[in-house]
Design an enzyme around this catalytic site. Structure first.
Site, PDB file in Angstrom:
ATOM      1  N   ASP A  92       0.801  -1.228   0.000  1.00 25.50           N
ATOM      2  CA  ASP A  92       0.000   0.000   0.000  1.00 25.50           C
ATOM      3  C   ASP A  92       0.836   1.282   0.000  1.00 25.50           C
ATOM      4  O   ASP A  92       0.642   2.176   0.824  1.00 25.50           O
ATOM      5  CB  ASP A  92      -0.963   0.014   1.200  1.00 25.50           C
ATOM      6  CG  ASP A  92      -2.006  -1.074   1.101  1.00 25.50           C
ATOM      7  OD1 ASP A  92      -1.694  -2.142   0.518  1.00 25.50           O
ATOM      8  OD2 ASP A  92      -3.132  -0.878   1.581  1.00 25.50           O
ATOM      9  N   HIS A 135       3.721   4.165   9.266  1.00 28.44           N
ATOM     10  CA  HIS A 135       3.673   2.761   8.824  1.00 28.44           C
ATOM     11  C   HIS A 135       5.032   2.233   8.362  1.00 28.44           C
ATOM     12  O   HIS A 135       5.193   1.034   8.167  1.00 28.44           O
ATOM     13  CB  HIS A 135       2.681   2.583   7.675  1.00 28.44           C
ATOM     14  CG  HIS A 135       1.273   2.900   8.061  1.00 28.44           C
ATOM     15  ND1 HIS A 135       0.637   2.264   9.095  1.00 28.44           N
ATOM     16  CD2 HIS A 135       0.379   3.808   7.566  1.00 28.44           C
ATOM     17  CE1 HIS A 135      -0.599   2.755   9.212  1.00 28.44           C
ATOM     18  NE2 HIS A 135      -0.773   3.693   8.310  1.00 28.44           N
ATOM     19  N   ASP A 172      -4.044   9.065  14.472  1.00 36.71           N
ATOM     20  CA  ASP A 172      -4.400   8.632  13.118  1.00 36.71           C
ATOM     21  C   ASP A 172      -5.286   7.383  13.242  1.00 36.71           C
ATOM     22  O   ASP A 172      -5.201   6.660  14.234  1.00 36.71           O
ATOM     23  CB  ASP A 172      -3.107   8.305  12.362  1.00 36.71           C
ATOM     24  CG  ASP A 172      -3.328   7.948  10.901  1.00 36.71           C
ATOM     25  OD1 ASP A 172      -3.050   8.811  10.049  1.00 36.71           O
ATOM     26  OD2 ASP A 172      -3.758   6.812  10.598  1.00 36.71           O
ATOM     27  N   ASP A 265      -7.440  11.102   9.497  1.00 36.08           N
ATOM     28  CA  ASP A 265      -8.380  10.143   8.918  1.00 36.08           C
ATOM     29  C   ASP A 265      -9.280   9.566  10.011  1.00 36.08           C
ATOM     30  O   ASP A 265     -10.176   8.775   9.736  1.00 36.08           O
ATOM     31  CB  ASP A 265      -7.644   9.038   8.140  1.00 36.08           C
ATOM     32  CG  ASP A 265      -6.369   8.590   8.831  1.00 36.08           C
ATOM     33  OD1 ASP A 265      -6.219   8.847  10.048  1.00 36.08           O
ATOM     34  OD2 ASP A 265      -5.508   7.976   8.167  1.00 36.08           O
ATOM     35  N   TYR A 305      -7.725  11.989   4.500  1.00 35.57           N
ATOM     36  CA  TYR A 305      -7.955  11.892   3.051  1.00 35.57           C
ATOM     37  C   TYR A 305      -9.229  12.552   2.584  1.00 35.57           C
ATOM     38  O   TYR A 305      -9.523  12.546   1.399  1.00 35.57           O
ATOM     39  CB  TYR A 305      -7.905  10.410   2.637  1.00 35.57           C
ATOM     40  CG  TYR A 305      -6.617   9.800   3.134  1.00 35.57           C
ATOM     41  CD1 TYR A 305      -5.412  10.069   2.478  1.00 35.57           C
ATOM     42  CD2 TYR A 305      -6.563   9.063   4.322  1.00 35.57           C
ATOM     43  CE1 TYR A 305      -4.210   9.590   2.976  1.00 35.57           C
ATOM     44  CE2 TYR A 305      -5.369   8.582   4.820  1.00 35.57           C
ATOM     45  CZ  TYR A 305      -4.196   8.844   4.151  1.00 35.57           C
ATOM     46  OH  TYR A 305      -3.011   8.389   4.649  1.00 35.57           O
TER      47      TYR A 305
HETATM   48  N1  Q9C Z   1      -8.973   0.347   2.828  1.00 31.21           N
HETATM   49  C1  Q9C Z   1      -1.801   6.674   6.534  1.00 31.21           C
HETATM   50  O1  Q9C Z   1      -2.894   7.083   6.882  1.00 31.21           O
HETATM   51  N2  Q9C Z   1      -4.628   1.266   2.566  1.00 31.21           N
HETATM   52  N3  Q9C Z   1      -1.681   5.595   5.769  1.00 31.21           N
HETATM   53  C2  Q9C Z   1      -5.583   0.614   3.362  1.00 31.21           C
HETATM   54  C3  Q9C Z   1      -7.845  -0.337   3.337  1.00 31.21           C
HETATM   55  C4  Q9C Z   1      -3.487   1.845   3.198  1.00 31.21           C
HETATM   56  C5  Q9C Z   1      -2.842   4.854   5.362  1.00 31.21           C
HETATM   57  C6  Q9C Z   1      -6.611  -0.079   2.522  1.00 31.21           C
HETATM   58  C7  Q9C Z   1      -3.774   3.059   4.014  1.00 31.21           C
HETATM   59  C8  Q9C Z   1      -2.520   3.705   4.499  1.00 31.21           C
HETATM   60  C9  Q9C Z   1      -0.593   7.410   6.900  1.00 31.21           C
HETATM   61 ZN    ZN Z   2      -3.983   6.833   8.607  1.00 31.86          ZN
END
Ligand code: Q9C
Ligand code: ZN
Length: 645
Positions: A92, A135, A172, A265, A305
């Protein structure tokens, strides 16, 4: 002392170059909308703008492996096909020829922020960065993250400034597994994360994101995971976790610095989180952390987002860092059933490690309730998959009121008024009838001059607070009891009985406990700092937030024996209520404590308390008994599902 804002346009200069339905939400506009909102609202101008820098190899190697760094270093020279292939080894995330440069700036921005705060150039600050960090792991990019900005900042702060304890709060909505792995066995960094989990059905789907991963070896107890097993969590769910887990543990931990993995988020409207907390909750989350570590707080952007709720949440955070009192949240419900289950699980898992949780309820041996929840969830999931997700709508946060006078003081003539405050002695605007009524009611000994001058001033001050001409006030008076009675009576008429009266005295109240009367008797009075803070964090604050007063009246009776630093913490924390409308009453003899108190009213952080030792068992018991008694009336006091009635 100011607030730093760290931002550079350059971090918008990379984007997804191919089609990928997972990564397409991580766009450059995330950063531009935040910065534009800060400019438009005038908040950016109130901050100290600090330039970014590139993190050096040495900085990055504090957390990442040499092999990984060398691999990322090659990405600027890769073709599109090579970038796509490089990306495939990670989860991801996407790469771009300019992302290595931006990732060095993102980590460097976090370090610039730490330097600004630690050198005292500013007290707090926020860094708006891309790519996010929490992450990424020692040798892997993940979840839009390349370098772990906050983990690097924590190690850097420890090393460069010799800090003993750093608290990382990750609000987060995803689990920052990279941060967890980095500090798992390290007791000098306390990592707290809440995250959408849904019993491991939500990304990154890790067993080790659950509540029972508490840290290893010496670090046991220093990793706190709060899994959200349902979507749709609200303000009250977030606040409950702060009151009953994070804040008590954080005060016991006593950090030298607070770092926030500030992802938004977790706000309403976000396509990843699907939660329902309003953007102004971040004002309160920020406020509640701002009296730890002497106010040294660094917020670093992670996710977020929804291009509407993200900038709203960022503005709420920055405005609070600037010292403006938090906005009203309106009426809060209690936490939902699923949140209570999580709360119960986390508190019981951490019970062995933190004395503030010593009396937390154990889990039922069978864990049957959570199995019930899982079953219910599966049926619900099936139903949900067939319905189309509807767009969430929410009102734009109200503009936060900022009265022109921050603190008005009613003082005897021989006491000088500290800088930044307004000496207040005014009966102007009061009708003569009110004055003579006050005189009638309160001048028992005829000559008592406080009933002639102080009381009318108090009444006038309360009026001006109600009109938003003044935030907060303090009165040094001859007779605290009389001043209290007078103010309460006046405010009751004015504020429709929404006054939170917090009274400290050495005496035991003879009135019985009731929904609106909560006497707390601590064995050593206010002398036991940890017992006292436990009462404030897990009893007074939740009561105050649920009551939602228009005025907080804080009364310090002579001889209540409360320490200055504790009193300052209390003053700071209570300002999250009633839009900062706090009125403090103190006896003239308590002059030594008056300057530190005023400093807190002016928005300065309280000094850090020494690391808290275990509270007296009797005191904890007393507070827990009250919490148990009152939780049918006050839902924010609940910490277990069995508390539901
Ligand atoms: N719908 C941060 O917010 N995808 N990273 C997940 C599940 C990855 C998020 C898919 C999301 C990463 C910094
Ligand atoms: Zn996040």
């Amino acid at each position: 002392m100011g607030t730093a804002l760290i931002y550079d346009d350059e971090m918008t200069n990379y984007k997804l170059l191919w089609v990928d339905s997972i990564c397409n939400i991580e766009v450059p506009e995330r950063l531009t909308v935040c910065y534009e909102a800060l400019m438009r609202t005038g908040l950016a101008d109130r901050c100290v703008s600090i330039p970014v820098r590139e993190a050096t190899d040495a900085d990055i190697l504090l957390v990442h492996s040499e092999e990984y760094l060398e691999a990322v270093k090659k990405t600027p020279y890769m073709t599109l096909a090579e970038l796509m292939e490089f990306t495939l080894q990670y989860g991801d995330v996407y790469f771009h020829p300019n992302i290595y440069h931006c990732a060095k700036l993102a980590a460097g921005a976090a370090l610039q922020l730490v330097d600004s705060v630690m050198t005292g150039a500013v007290r707090t600050g926020m860094a708006l960065v891309r790519p996010p960090g929490h992450h990424s792991m020692r040798s892997a990019a993940n979840g839009f993250c390349v370098f772990n900005n906050v983990a690097i900042a924590a190690r850097y702060a420890r090393q460069k400034y010799g800090l003993e304890r750093v608290l990382i709060v990750d609000w987060d909505i995803h689990h920052g597994q990279g941060v967890q792995y980095c500090f798992e066995d390290d007791p000098s960094v306390l990592y707290f994360s809440w995250h959408r989990y849904e019993h491991q059905k939500f990304w990154p789907n890790l067993r080790e994101s659950d509540y029972d991963t508490v840290g290893k070896e010496k670090g046991a107890g220093f990793n706190i995971n709060v899994p959200w097993n349902r979507v749709g969590m609200r303000n009250s769910d977030y606040l409950s976790v702060f009151f009953h887990i994070l804040l008590p543990v954080a005060y016991e931990f006593c950090p030298d610095l607070v770092l926030v993995c500030a992802g938004f988020d977790s706000a309403i409207g976000d396509p990843e989180g699907e939660m329902c907390a309003s953007p102004d909750i971040f004002a309160h989350l920020t406020h509640l952390l701002m009296n730890l570590a002497g106010g040294k707080l660094c917020a670093v952007l992670e996710g977020g987002y929804n291009l509407t709720s993200l900038p709203q949440s960022v503005c709420q955070t920055v405005q609070t860092l600037l010292g403006d009192p938090a906005p009203p949240l309106g009426s809060l419900e209690g936490p939902c059933r699923s949140a209570l289950e999580s709360l119960h699980c986390v508190r019981s898992a951490h019970k062995p490690y933190w004395s503030c949780l010593k009396y937390a309820a154990d889990l039922p041996a069978s864990e049957s309730s959570s199995k019930h929840d899982k079953l219910a969830e599966e049926t619900k999931d099936k139903a949900e998959k067939e319905t189309v997700k509807e767009e969430k709508v929410w009102p734009e946060p109200q503009k936060r009121v900022c009265p022109p006078v921050r603190a008005a003081l009613i003082l005897p003539d021989n006491v000088t008024c500290p800088a930044g405050c307004q000496r207040f002695s005014s009966t102007e605007g009061l009708d003569p009838a009110t004055i003579s009524k006050l005189r009638e009611k309160f001048s028992k000994d005829g000559e008592n001059n406080s009933s002639l001058t102080t009381l009318p001033s108090l009444v006038a001050l309360v009026d001006k607070m109600e009109n938003h001409e003044i935030y907060s006030g303090l009165a040094l008076v001859q007779d605290v009891s009389m001043a209290m009675t007078c103010t309460v009576q006046h405010a009751a008429a004015l504020f429709q009985r929404k006054t939170l009266l917090v009274q400290f005295s050495g005496n035991i109240s003879d009135k019985p406990i009731g929904k609106y009367h909560v006497p707390v008797c601590l064995k050593k009075g206010c002398g036991d700092v940890s017992g006292f803070m436990h009462a404030v964090l897990s009893l007074l604050l939740p009561l105050g937030y649920e009551y939602d007063p228009n005025l907080v009246l804080l009364v310090r009776m002579p001889g209540c024996g409360i320490w200055d630093s504790v009193w300052q913490q209390l003053t700071g924390l209570l300002q999250g209520l009633a839009q900062g409308h706090t009125l403090i009453l103190m006896q003239e003899e308590e002059k030594p404590c008056f300057v530190p108190t005023v400093s807190c009213l002016l928005g300065n952080a309280a000094p850090s308390l020494a690391s808290l030792c275990a509270p007296l068992p009797e005191d904890t018991e007393e507070v827990e008994k009250l919490r148990y008694h009152l939780q049918t009336d006050w839902k924010l006091l609940q910490t277990t599902v069995s508390d539901l009635h």
